[in-house]
Motif scaffolding. Structure first.
Motif, mmCIF file in Angstrom:
data_model
loop_
_atom_site.group_PDB
_atom_site.id
_atom_site.type_symbol
_atom_site.label_atom_id
_atom_site.label_comp_id
_atom_site.label_asym_id
_atom_site.label_seq_id
_atom_site.Cartn_x
_atom_site.Cartn_y
_atom_site.Cartn_z
ATOM 1 N N LYS A 1 0.901 -1.188 0.128
ATOM 2 C CA LYS A 1 0.140 -0.007 -0.018
ATOM 3 C C LYS A 1 0.931 1.205 0.117
ATOM 4 O O LYS A 1 0.431 2.192 -0.803
ATOM 5 C CB LYS A 1 -0.937 -0.017 1.281
ATOM 6 N N LYS A 2 1.864 1.334 0.651
ATOM 7 C CA LYS A 2 2.723 2.473 0.918
ATOM 8 C C LYS A 2 3.604 2.831 -0.268
ATOM 9 O O LYS A 2 3.650 3.906 -0.920
ATOM 10 C CB LYS A 2 3.646 2.402 1.945
ATOM 11 N N LEU A 3 4.197 1.714 -1.147
ATOM 12 C CA LEU A 3 4.749 1.779 -2.137
ATOM 13 C C LEU A 3 3.756 2.316 -3.287
ATOM 14 O O LEU A 3 4.118 3.070 -4.232
ATOM 15 C CB LEU A 3 5.302 0.414 -2.608
ATOM 16 N N ARG A 4 2.688 1.845 -3.331
ATOM 17 C CA ARG A 4 1.406 2.108 -4.222
ATOM 18 C C ARG A 4 1.086 3.767 -4.144
ATOM 19 O O ARG A 4 1.319 4.517 -5.239
ATOM 20 C CB ARG A 4 0.270 1.464 -4.186
ATOM 21 N N VAL B 1 11.979 -2.939 -9.948
ATOM 22 C CA VAL B 1 13.513 -2.689 -10.297
ATOM 23 C C VAL B 1 13.534 -2.534 -11.782
ATOM 24 O O VAL B 1 14.170 -1.727 -12.402
ATOM 25 C CB VAL B 1 14.554 -3.800 -9.738
ATOM 26 N N ILE B 2 12.870 -3.407 -12.547
ATOM 27 C CA ILE B 2 12.977 -3.635 -13.900
ATOM 28 C C ILE B 2 12.176 -2.302 -14.454
ATOM 29 O O ILE B 2 12.615 -1.807 -15.394
ATOM 30 C CB ILE B 2 12.106 -4.864 -14.609
ATOM 31 N N LYS C 1 1.061 -4.768 -14.605
ATOM 32 C CA LYS C 1 1.889 -4.742 -15.717
ATOM 33 C C LYS C 1 3.324 -4.921 -15.046
ATOM 34 O O LYS C 1 4.219 -5.482 -15.615
ATOM 35 C CB LYS C 1 2.019 -3.240 -16.498
ATOM 36 N N ILE C 2 3.772 -4.231 -13.876
ATOM 37 C CA ILE C 2 5.013 -4.193 -13.336
ATOM 38 C C ILE C 2 4.863 -6.024 -12.783
ATOM 39 O O ILE C 2 6.063 -6.452 -12.966
ATOM 40 C CB ILE C 2 5.110 -3.527 -11.933
ATOM 41 N N LEU C 3 4.172 -6.478 -12.357
ATOM 42 C CA LEU C 3 4.294 -8.032 -11.858
ATOM 43 C C LEU C 3 4.372 -8.946 -13.243
ATOM 44 O O LEU C 3 4.914 -9.816 -13.073
ATOM 45 C CB LEU C 3 2.857 -8.400 -11.275
ATOM 46 N N GLU C 4 3.788 -8.431 -14.373
ATOM 47 C CA GLU C 4 4.016 -9.195 -15.717
ATOM 48 C C GLU C 4 5.376 -9.173 -15.951
ATOM 49 O O GLU C 4 6.002 -9.999 -16.833
ATOM 50 C CB GLU C 4 3.016 -8.720 -16.676
ATOM 51 N N LEU C 5 6.140 -8.031 -15.723
ATOM 52 C CA LEU C 5 7.700 -7.755 -16.282
ATOM 53 C C LEU C 5 8.330 -9.079 -15.674
ATOM 54 O O LEU C 5 9.436 -9.395 -16.403
ATOM 55 C CB LEU C 5 8.230 -6.715 -15.698
ATOM 56 N N ARG D 1 7.717 -10.012 -3.220
ATOM 57 C CA ARG D 1 9.055 -10.280 -3.763
ATOM 58 C C ARG D 1 8.986 -9.915 -5.276
ATOM 59 O O ARG D 1 9.912 -9.324 -5.897
ATOM 60 C CB ARG D 1 9.582 -11.728 -3.520
ATOM 61 N N ASN D 2 8.098 -10.480 -5.948
ATOM 62 C CA ASN D 2 7.850 -10.443 -7.408
ATOM 63 C C ASN D 2 7.553 -8.961 -7.661
ATOM 64 O O ASN D 2 8.010 -8.564 -8.816
ATOM 65 C CB ASN D 2 7.025 -11.411 -8.070
ATOM 66 N N PHE D 3 6.666 -8.175 -7.050
ATOM 67 C CA PHE D 3 6.463 -6.909 -7.258
ATOM 68 C C PHE D 3 7.798 -5.931 -7.158
ATOM 69 O O PHE D 3 8.046 -5.043 -8.049
ATOM 70 C CB PHE D 3 5.377 -6.314 -6.502
ATOM 71 N N LEU D 4 8.664 -6.322 -6.165
ATOM 72 C CA LEU D 4 9.790 -5.398 -5.906
ATOM 73 C C LEU D 4 11.004 -5.744 -6.995
ATOM 74 O O LEU D 4 11.451 -5.011 -7.525
ATOM 75 C CB LEU D 4 10.559 -5.831 -4.605
#
Length: 84
Positions: free
Chosen positions: A8-11, A65-66, A23-27, A58-61
């Protein structure tokens, strides 16, 4: 602080919409729907609340980065460039 709180805080800090997070998770080849994602942002006492697991965060982070830096350059190209 839970994984849900971190997400939530990162969003909010990065001003990301749900479709951008998908889309970030799809990367990183992690598929999730917007409705599944919305369950992480609900209050804990809501009946459709879902706990964000370590794997999702972990996958979101890694995807973030990508998204922010771009994909990692190919290691073979780095070695060829160093020998010139």
């Amino acid at each position: 602080m839970t994984n849900n709180d971190i997400l939530k805080k990162l969003r909010v800090a990065l001003k990301l919409r749900d479709d951008e997070i998908v889309k970030i998770l799809e990367l990183v080849d992690f598929r999730i729907s917007k409705s599944e994602l919305g369950a992480f942002f609900r209050r804990e006492d809501h009946p459709k609340y879902m706990e964000c697991g370590d794997q999702i965060l972990r996958n979101f982070l890694n995807g973030l980065v990508i998204h922010l830096r771009g994909p990692m350059p190919d290691q073979k190209e780095n070695k060829k460039g160093a020998t010139k």
